[in-house]
Scaffold this motif. Structure first.
Motif, PDB file in Angstrom:
ATOM      1  N   PRO A 123      40.766 144.484 -12.460  1.00 59.89           N
ATOM      2  CA  PRO A 123      39.828 144.706 -13.393  1.00 59.89           C
ATOM      3  C   PRO A 123      39.585 143.499 -14.856  1.00 59.89           C
ATOM      4  O   PRO A 123      39.997 142.661 -15.491  1.00 59.89           O
ATOM      5  CB  PRO A 123      41.245 146.063 -13.971  1.00 59.89           C
ATOM      6  CG  PRO A 123      42.430 145.300 -13.077  1.00 59.89           C
ATOM      7  CD  PRO A 123      42.642 144.067 -12.836  1.00 59.89           C
ATOM      8  N   LEU A 126      40.498 144.887 -19.328  1.00 60.04           N
ATOM      9  CA  LEU A 126      42.150 144.657 -19.941  1.00 60.04           C
ATOM     10  C   LEU A 126      41.991 144.004 -21.274  1.00 60.04           C
ATOM     11  O   LEU A 126      40.756 143.565 -21.679  1.00 60.04           O
ATOM     12  CB  LEU A 126      42.697 143.932 -18.999  1.00 60.04           C
ATOM     13  CG  LEU A 126      43.283 144.273 -17.586  1.00 60.04           C
ATOM     14  CD1 LEU A 126      43.641 142.966 -16.582  1.00 60.04           C
ATOM     15  CD2 LEU A 126      43.950 145.569 -17.115  1.00 60.04           C
ATOM     16  N   TYR A 144      47.854 141.285  -7.335  1.00 59.44           N
ATOM     17  CA  TYR A 144      47.657 142.302  -8.245  1.00 59.44           C
ATOM     18  C   TYR A 144      46.625 143.491  -7.981  1.00 59.44           C
ATOM     19  O   TYR A 144      45.515 143.560  -7.728  1.00 59.44           O
ATOM     20  CB  TYR A 144      47.449 141.992  -9.959  1.00 59.44           C
ATOM     21  CG  TYR A 144      46.991 142.631 -10.929  1.00 59.44           C
ATOM     22  CD1 TYR A 144      48.234 142.749 -11.382  1.00 59.44           C
ATOM     23  CD2 TYR A 144      45.679 143.512 -11.506  1.00 59.44           C
ATOM     24  CE1 TYR A 144      48.346 144.155 -12.392  1.00 59.44           C
ATOM     25  CE2 TYR A 144      45.911 144.636 -11.956  1.00 59.44           C
ATOM     26  CZ  TYR A 144      46.711 144.861 -13.279  1.00 59.44           C
ATOM     27  OH  TYR A 144      47.227 145.156 -14.087  1.00 59.44           O
ATOM     28  N   PRO A 146      46.108 147.270 -10.321  1.00 65.77           N
ATOM     29  CA  PRO A 146      46.000 148.041 -11.129  1.00 65.77           C
ATOM     30  C   PRO A 146      46.725 149.724 -10.704  1.00 65.77           C
ATOM     31  O   PRO A 146      46.425 150.562  -9.975  1.00 65.77           O
ATOM     32  CB  PRO A 146      44.761 148.363 -11.727  1.00 65.77           C
ATOM     33  CG  PRO A 146      44.373 147.532 -11.043  1.00 65.77           C
ATOM     34  CD  PRO A 146      44.300 147.301  -9.511  1.00 65.77           C
ATOM     35  N   ARG A 148      46.509 152.404 -12.384  1.00 65.32           N
ATOM     36  CA  ARG A 148      45.770 154.362 -12.268  1.00 65.32           C
ATOM     37  C   ARG A 148      45.376 154.442 -11.199  1.00 65.32           C
ATOM     38  O   ARG A 148      45.823 155.465 -10.510  1.00 65.32           O
ATOM     39  CB  ARG A 148      45.195 153.489 -13.359  1.00 65.32           C
ATOM     40  CG  ARG A 148      45.641 153.307 -14.664  1.00 65.32           C
ATOM     41  CD  ARG A 148      44.388 153.228 -15.835  1.00 65.32           C
ATOM     42  NE  ARG A 148      42.722 152.599 -14.641  1.00 65.32           N
ATOM     43  CZ  ARG A 148      42.947 151.200 -14.961  1.00 65.32           C
ATOM     44  NH1 ARG A 148      44.247 150.521 -16.401  1.00 65.32           N
ATOM     45  NH2 ARG A 148      41.402 150.777 -15.087  1.00 65.32           N
ATOM     46  N   GLU A 204      50.471 147.586 -18.213  1.00 63.59           N
ATOM     47  CA  GLU A 204      49.568 149.389 -17.522  1.00 63.59           C
ATOM     48  C   GLU A 204      49.333 149.620 -19.238  1.00 63.59           C
ATOM     49  O   GLU A 204      48.711 151.002 -19.407  1.00 63.59           O
ATOM     50  CB  GLU A 204      49.583 150.048 -16.131  1.00 63.59           C
ATOM     51  CG  GLU A 204      48.958 151.021 -16.247  1.00 63.59           C
ATOM     52  CD  GLU A 204      47.507 150.546 -16.436  1.00 63.59           C
ATOM     53  OE1 GLU A 204      46.524 152.105 -16.589  1.00 63.59           O
ATOM     54  OE2 GLU A 204      46.997 149.947 -16.072  1.00 63.59           O
TER      55      GLU A 204
END
Length: 248
Positions: A123, A126, A144, A146, A148, A204
């Motif tokens: 992402p 960040l 990895y 995220p 969400r 997060e």
């Protein structure tokens, strides 16, 4: 001695190493700015950044072994079509999809999970220190995603189940226990149920790991279970029943 990409002589003086690995940027949109590239090179002096705009240019040998390939979201399909050649040329590289600021959560997780090439998501929304930590994880071979999109996918599946089967009944005591959770506790429990560890949950949610542990303690107490595993099982049971999570 090697530590964090730097060499130290017998007297303990730091000596900069020549680059030993390559991060390959496959992008024609400038999704990774010069500022971020400079930050990577400062944080990882043993890394060299190579940028190419076409998949064909990525299917070649570079000055050092490629450890990480970052693919622009607009080139994902083209890169996947050449995945066999990319993997042959860079067998030890992890490939991650660059998720720009204006396209966060656009690519479905199911599409990424089924990709023959992409194994992670980077992402771009960040904080810099967190972003560099994700880069470090990927350079070590770690994947990895995220949290969400995981939560959104879970909610979409839950709503689809409700629409298909109708609202299922859940024992009153269990629903009541869930109703005692705050919105933050419900969010953290959802992440735990998807296997996220405290460190990633903290990143997060913008919390410390200690705060996450406190929330987990409250969740376990409110649900009347013994540990996080049982709490996650309770969450999944509620989800499977088709009953939406109730946030306090």
């Amino acid at each position: 001695m090697l530590l964090d990409g730097n060499a130290y002589d017998a007297a303990g003086a730091r000596r900069r190493l020549e680059p030993q690995r390559v991060i390959l940027l496959l992008t024609n949109s400038g999704s990774v700015s010069d500022r971020l590239i400079d930050a990577i090179e400062r944080e990882f002096p043993w890394i060299r950044i190579e940028q190419v705009e076409h998949v064909a240019a990525a299917c070649m040998t570079f000055s050092h072994p490629v450890a990480l390939i970052l693919v622009d979201i607009g080139l994902m399909k083209e890169a996947e079509a050449s995945s066999a050649e990319l993997l042959r040329m860079h067998p030890h590289a992890l490939t991650a999809l660059i998720e720009p600021y204006d396209k966060v959560d656009v690519t479905p997780l199911s599409e990424i999970a089924g990709s023959p090439l992409v194994r992670s998501v980077l992402p771009m929304d960040l904080r810099l220190d967190v972003w560099l930590s994700v880069i470090r994880l990927m350079l070590c071979g770690g994947e990895y995603f995220p949290p969400r999109p995981l939560i959104k996918t879970m909610l979409r599946e839950q709503n689809a189940l409700l629409a298909h089967n109708g609202a299922a009944q859940v024992p009153a005591a269990r629903t009541s226990n869930m109703a005692e959770l705050t919105a933050r506790e419900s969010q953290i429990l959802g992440m735990v149920s998807h296997g996220l560890q405290n460190k990633l949950i903290a990143v997060e949610c913008g919390l410390s790991e200690h705060t996450v542990k406190i929330h987990l303690h409250h969740i376990i107490r409110k649900l009347g279970v013994h540990n996080r595993t049982e709490a996650a099982a309770r969450f999944r049971s509620l989800q499977d029943s088709g009953q939406p999570m109730i946030e306090g």
